[in-house]
Structures are given as C-alpha cells and as structure tokens.
Motif scaffolding. Structure first.
Motif, PDB file in Angstrom:
ATOM      1  N   TYR A  73      96.430  72.384  25.021  1.00  0.00           N
ATOM      2  CA  TYR A  73      96.908  71.660  24.060  1.00  0.00           C
ATOM      3  C   TYR A  73      96.111  72.111  22.644  1.00  0.00           C
ATOM      4  CZ  TYR A  73      97.786  67.745  20.373  1.00  0.00           C
ATOM      5  OH  TYR A  73      98.173  67.255  19.298  1.00  0.00           O
ATOM      6  N   ASP A  74      97.341  72.867  21.927  1.00  0.00           N
ATOM      7  CA  ASP A  74      96.717  73.409  20.700  1.00  0.00           C
ATOM      8  C   ASP A  74      97.779  73.182  19.324  1.00  0.00           C
ATOM      9  OD1 ASP A  74      95.599  74.886  18.564  1.00  0.00           O
ATOM     10  OD2 ASP A  74      96.096  76.866  19.773  1.00  0.00           O
ATOM     11  N   SER A  76      97.540  73.784  16.444  1.00  0.00           N
ATOM     12  CA  SER A  76      97.594  74.975  15.563  1.00  0.00           C
ATOM     13  C   SER A  76      98.710  76.015  15.819  1.00  0.00           C
ATOM     14  CB  SER A  76      96.426  75.617  15.225  1.00  0.00           C
ATOM     15  OG  SER A  76      96.067  76.157  16.573  1.00  0.00           O
ATOM     16  N   SER A  77      99.114  76.064  17.096  1.00  0.00           N
ATOM     17  CA  SER A  77      99.964  77.171  17.559  1.00  0.00           C
ATOM     18  C   SER A  77     101.414  76.476  18.004  1.00  0.00           C
ATOM     19  CB  SER A  77      99.671  77.852  18.842  1.00  0.00           C
ATOM     20  OG  SER A  77      99.545  76.852  19.912  1.00  0.00           O
ATOM     21  N   GLY A  78     101.578  75.214  17.627  1.00  0.00           N
ATOM     22  CA  GLY A  78     102.720  74.420  17.613  1.00  0.00           C
ATOM     23  C   GLY A  78     102.843  74.177  19.283  1.00  0.00           C
ATOM     24  N   ASN A  79     101.747  74.355  19.997  1.00  0.00           N
ATOM     25  CA  ASN A  79     101.562  74.236  21.301  1.00  0.00           C
ATOM     26  C   ASN A  79     102.408  74.881  22.208  1.00  0.00           C
ATOM     27  OD1 ASN A  79      99.612  71.936  21.469  1.00  0.00           O
ATOM     28  ND2 ASN A  79     101.417  70.760  20.529  1.00  0.00           N
ATOM     29  N   ARG A  80     102.536  76.398  21.606  1.00  0.00           N
ATOM     30  CA  ARG A  80     103.609  77.137  22.439  1.00  0.00           C
ATOM     31  C   ARG A  80     102.986  77.430  23.743  1.00  0.00           C
ATOM     32  NH1 ARG A  80     107.872  79.900  21.024  1.00  0.00           N
ATOM     33  NH2 ARG A  80     108.247  81.796  22.091  1.00  0.00           N
ATOM     34  N   LYS A  81     101.850  77.859  23.950  1.00  0.00           N
ATOM     35  CA  LYS A  81     101.235  78.139  25.226  1.00  0.00           C
ATOM     36  C   LYS A  81     101.382  77.099  26.096  1.00  0.00           C
ATOM     37  CE  LYS A  81      99.030  80.760  28.159  1.00  0.00           C
ATOM     38  NZ  LYS A  81      99.840  81.597  29.143  1.00  0.00           N
ATOM     39  N   GLN A  82     101.274  75.816  25.667  1.00  0.00           N
ATOM     40  CA  GLN A  82     101.326  74.701  26.494  1.00  0.00           C
ATOM     41  C   GLN A  82     102.795  74.415  27.029  1.00  0.00           C
ATOM     42  OE1 GLN A  82     100.975  70.606  24.710  1.00  0.00           O
ATOM     43  NE2 GLN A  82      99.536  70.022  26.381  1.00  0.00           N
ATOM     44  N   GLU A  84     105.301  76.456  27.105  1.00  0.00           N
ATOM     45  CA  GLU A  84     105.462  77.666  27.998  1.00  0.00           C
ATOM     46  C   GLU A  84     104.965  77.615  29.429  1.00  0.00           C
ATOM     47  OE1 GLU A  84     104.466  80.998  25.779  1.00  0.00           O
ATOM     48  OE2 GLU A  84     106.017  81.146  24.895  1.00  0.00           O
TER      49      GLU A  84
END
Length: 127
Positions: A73-74, A76-82, A84
């Motif tokens: 969960y992040d 600041s990145s728009g949760n992109r990694k989460q 994906e």
C-alpha cells in the motif's frame, strides 16, 4: 478533528468476524492497534486493512499473500505496485481454479466409469 476509532468488539460486529480472528491477524503483524491499558483501539486504516484481509481470504489468498498486498500500500504512487501485484495474484488464482475445475470434471468421469462397472457387476450377480 476527531479520528474514527473502533474497539475490537465494534470492529468484529461491523465486519462480522470474531474478536479472536482480529487478535490472530494482530499476532501475525497485519494489524497494529493502539493500546489504552488492556484496551485495543483500532483506526480507520486498521478497518480497511481488515476488510482487505477478509476479501483476500474469501477469494482464496493465503495470509502471506494478503500481507504482501497490504505491505505494498502506497498512496503516493496511486497504489500502482499494489494493484499490479493484485492483478497478477488474481490471474494466478483464476488459473488455479480453472485447473481445479478440470480436475473435478475428470474425477466425475472416473466416478461415472466406476459406477457403471459396479452396476454392471451387480447386474451379473443377480442374473
């Protein structure tokens, strides 16, 4: 500004889960409520985390997979990694379920064959 907080019984009632389950997720390091003496005070973030855990469990994810997603969960990145990673896990789970479905269909065919043989053998013993 007051933050919304929940007792363990409030959270359990609201999300239809036992307090024991909530304590288990806490022991696993997935929830970290504040403490006021012996009382656990859960935040809105804890509630969201618990909802994610319960949703993950419903769709067949392990606790480790749920924890991995929660740890990604992040905002600041728009949760992109989460997101994906979640999509990858959804695809893997779907493939696993499709394979299980094929295995079940194969097993049903095997049962049909065994049943037919048993019925034929029974018919021979009564003839």
């Amino acid at each position: 500004m007051t933050m919304t907080t929940y007792s363990i019984s409030d959270l359990a009632r609201e999300l239809d889960v036992t307090p024991r389950a909530i304590r288990f997720y806490e022991e696993q390091g997935m929830l970290a409520p504040e403490r006021r003496g012996q009382e656990r005070i859960y935040s809105a973030k804890d509630k969201v985390t618990l909802k994610l855990i319960l949703r993950g469990k419903r769709i067949g994810f392990s606790l480790a997979e749920c924890k991995e997603l929660i740890d990604l969960y992040d905002p600041s990145s728009g949760n992109r990694k989460q997101l994906e990673t979640f999509m990858d896990k959804i695809a893997a789970r779907r493939a696993q379920l499709e394979q299980q479905l094929l295995d079940i269909e194969q097993m049903q065919l095997e049962l049909d064959t065994a049943e037919e043989r048993c019925l034929a053998a029974l018919a021979e013993t009564t003839a």
